[in-house]
Every structure is written in C-alpha cells, then in structure tokens.
Design a protein around this motif. Structure first.
Motif, mmCIF file in Angstrom:
data_model
loop_
_atom_site.group_PDB
_atom_site.id
_atom_site.type_symbol
_atom_site.label_atom_id
_atom_site.label_comp_id
_atom_site.label_asym_id
_atom_site.label_seq_id
_atom_site.Cartn_x
_atom_site.Cartn_y
_atom_site.Cartn_z
ATOM 1 N N LEU A 119 0.826 -1.212 0.000
ATOM 2 C CA LEU A 119 0.000 0.000 0.000
ATOM 3 C C LEU A 119 0.858 1.259 0.000
ATOM 4 O O LEU A 119 0.534 2.241 -0.660
ATOM 5 N N ALA A 120 1.962 1.233 0.724
ATOM 6 C CA ALA A 120 2.850 2.400 0.806
ATOM 7 C C ALA A 120 3.458 2.750 -0.549
ATOM 8 O O ALA A 120 3.805 3.904 -0.795
ATOM 9 N N SER A 140 -13.711 7.141 -2.144
ATOM 10 C CA SER A 140 -14.605 6.448 -3.077
ATOM 11 C C SER A 140 -14.612 4.942 -2.803
ATOM 12 O O SER A 140 -13.652 4.388 -2.268
ATOM 13 N N PHE A 141 -15.725 4.307 -3.200
ATOM 14 C CA PHE A 141 -15.822 2.858 -3.062
ATOM 15 C C PHE A 141 -14.821 2.170 -3.984
ATOM 16 O O PHE A 141 -14.341 1.084 -3.689
ATOM 17 N N TYR A 142 -14.504 2.821 -5.102
ATOM 18 C CA TYR A 142 -13.493 2.269 -6.007
ATOM 19 C C TYR A 142 -12.154 2.126 -5.283
ATOM 20 O O TYR A 142 -11.497 1.087 -5.371
ATOM 21 N N HIS A 143 -11.733 3.161 -4.549
ATOM 22 C CA HIS A 143 -10.463 3.103 -3.824
ATOM 23 C C HIS A 143 -10.508 2.075 -2.698
ATOM 24 O O HIS A 143 -9.509 1.424 -2.405
ATOM 25 N N LYS A 144 -11.674 1.905 -2.073
ATOM 26 C CA LYS A 144 -11.822 0.874 -1.035
ATOM 27 C C LYS A 144 -11.590 -0.506 -1.639
ATOM 28 O O LYS A 144 -10.844 -1.320 -1.096
ATOM 29 N N GLN A 145 -12.216 -0.765 -2.784
ATOM 30 C CA GLN A 145 -12.059 -2.044 -3.449
ATOM 31 C C GLN A 145 -10.639 -2.231 -3.970
ATOM 32 O O GLN A 145 -10.060 -3.317 -3.879
ATOM 33 N N ARG A 175 -1.935 4.939 0.262
ATOM 34 C CA ARG A 175 -0.706 5.020 1.061
ATOM 35 C C ARG A 175 -0.990 5.417 2.500
ATOM 36 O O ARG A 175 -0.148 5.240 3.374
ATOM 37 N N GLN A 176 -2.193 5.921 2.781
ATOM 38 C CA GLN A 176 -2.564 6.335 4.135
ATOM 39 C C GLN A 176 -3.286 5.235 4.915
ATOM 40 O O GLN A 176 -3.575 5.399 6.096
ATOM 41 N N LEU A 177 -3.582 4.114 4.266
ATOM 42 C CA LEU A 177 -4.307 3.033 4.917
ATOM 43 C C LEU A 177 -3.380 2.179 5.773
ATOM 44 O O LEU A 177 -2.166 2.250 5.639
ATOM 45 N N ARG A 178 -3.982 1.367 6.620
ATOM 46 C CA ARG A 178 -3.211 0.529 7.544
ATOM 47 C C ARG A 178 -3.703 -0.913 7.480
ATOM 48 O O ARG A 178 -4.895 -1.171 7.351
ATOM 49 N N VAL A 179 -2.767 -1.847 7.600
ATOM 50 C CA VAL A 179 -3.101 -3.267 7.649
ATOM 51 C C VAL A 179 -2.539 -3.849 8.940
ATOM 52 O O VAL A 179 -1.366 -3.670 9.250
ATOM 53 N N ASP A 180 -3.404 -4.519 9.705
ATOM 54 C CA ASP A 180 -2.998 -5.188 10.938
ATOM 55 C C ASP A 180 -3.363 -6.660 10.842
ATOM 56 O O ASP A 180 -4.390 -7.011 10.252
ATOM 57 N N GLU A 181 -2.556 -7.503 11.454
ATOM 58 C CA GLU A 181 -2.812 -8.941 11.490
ATOM 59 C C GLU A 181 -3.556 -9.253 12.775
ATOM 60 O O GLU A 181 -3.222 -8.765 13.846
ATOM 61 N N SER A 182 -4.606 -10.059 12.643
ATOM 62 C CA SER A 182 -5.375 -10.478 13.812
ATOM 63 C C SER A 182 -5.846 -11.910 13.581
ATOM 64 O O SER A 182 -6.741 -12.152 12.772
ATOM 65 N N GLY A 183 -5.208 -12.844 14.252
ATOM 66 C CA GLY A 183 -5.576 -14.244 14.081
ATOM 67 C C GLY A 183 -5.311 -14.710 12.664
ATOM 68 O O GLY A 183 -4.193 -14.635 12.174
ATOM 69 N N SER A 184 -6.362 -15.137 11.980
ATOM 70 C CA SER A 184 -6.207 -15.642 10.617
ATOM 71 C C SER A 184 -6.674 -14.636 9.582
ATOM 72 O O SER A 184 -7.088 -14.993 8.483
ATOM 73 N N GLU A 185 -6.629 -13.352 9.938
ATOM 74 C CA GLU A 185 -7.061 -12.340 8.980
ATOM 75 C C GLU A 185 -6.175 -11.113 8.994
ATOM 76 O O GLU A 185 -5.448 -10.847 9.953
ATOM 77 N N LYS A 241 -6.617 -7.060 8.749
ATOM 78 C CA LYS A 241 -7.639 -6.026 8.871
ATOM 79 C C LYS A 241 -7.133 -4.762 8.181
ATOM 80 O O LYS A 241 -6.110 -4.196 8.554
ATOM 81 N N LEU A 242 -7.860 -4.351 7.178
ATOM 82 C CA LEU A 242 -7.544 -3.158 6.395
ATOM 83 C C LEU A 242 -8.395 -2.013 6.920
ATOM 84 O O LEU A 242 -9.625 -2.137 7.003
ATOM 85 N N SER A 243 -7.754 -0.907 7.320
ATOM 86 C CA SER A 243 -8.516 0.198 7.904
ATOM 87 C C SER A 243 -7.993 1.541 7.412
ATOM 88 O O SER A 243 -6.881 1.662 6.928
ATOM 89 N N GLY A 244 -8.852 2.542 7.558
ATOM 90 C CA GLY A 244 -8.509 3.895 7.144
ATOM 91 C C GLY A 244 -9.700 4.556 6.477
ATOM 92 O O GLY A 244 -10.837 4.112 6.614
ATOM 93 N N LEU A 245 -9.426 5.614 5.715
ATOM 94 C CA LEU A 245 -10.471 6.415 5.101
ATOM 95 C C LEU A 245 -10.088 6.740 3.663
ATOM 96 O O LEU A 245 -8.949 7.142 3.394
ATOM 97 N N VAL A 246 -11.032 6.541 2.741
ATOM 98 C CA VAL A 246 -10.843 6.900 1.331
ATOM 99 C C VAL A 246 -12.067 7.684 0.867
ATOM 100 O O VAL A 246 -13.094 7.717 1.540
#
Length: 73
Positions: free
Chosen positions: A17-18, A45-50, A26-36, A38-43
């Motif tokens: 992402l960076a 448009s739905f296009y950028h989310k996807q 580049r402003q989003l964050r990814v954290d590991e939690s168990g078997s997943e 987690k993608l978080s942050g703010l964009v």
C-alpha cells in the motif's frame, strides 16, 4: 511451499500500500489479527476501497482480508 508468518504478511501488505500510485491507499493501515488481515482507514470512493482490498489480497496468502476502510465523500 514455505508459509510466511502472518505478521510478515501484514508488513508486506503495508509495504504494498505504501508503494501505491494512489495517494489515499498510502494512508491506509493493515494489521494482522488471528487468521485475517484487517484493512482500515479512510478513502473518498468505493473504487479506492475495493482497489485497496485487491492490492492487499496479492500478499494475503491464506489469510482472510477484512476490509473496514470507510468511504467519505
């Protein structure tokens, strides 16, 4: 096939992402939690989310991608 520890996958996902050509990703964050991952942050448009989800999926391997990115705009 050697399986990467999920923490290493989270680091790789943040790195992908960076390096994105889309500034919002580049402003989003990814954290590991168990078997997943987690993608978080703010964009704006739905296009950028996807796009963020598909970008992270490339390195996620067997981990589930939990896309909690919010869309504002």
């Amino acid at each position: 096939m050697i399986q990467q520890p999920s923490q290493d996958i989270a680091i790789a996902a943040n790195a992908v992402l960076a390096k994105s050509s889309v500034a919002e990703l580049r402003q989003l964050r990814v954290d590991e939690s168990g078997s997943e991952l987690k993608l978080s942050g703010l964009v704006r448009s739905f296009y950028h989310k996807q796009l963020a989800q598909e970008t992270v999926r490339v390195v996620a391997g067997a981990l589930r991608v939990n896309n909690t990115v919010r869309v504002s705009g």
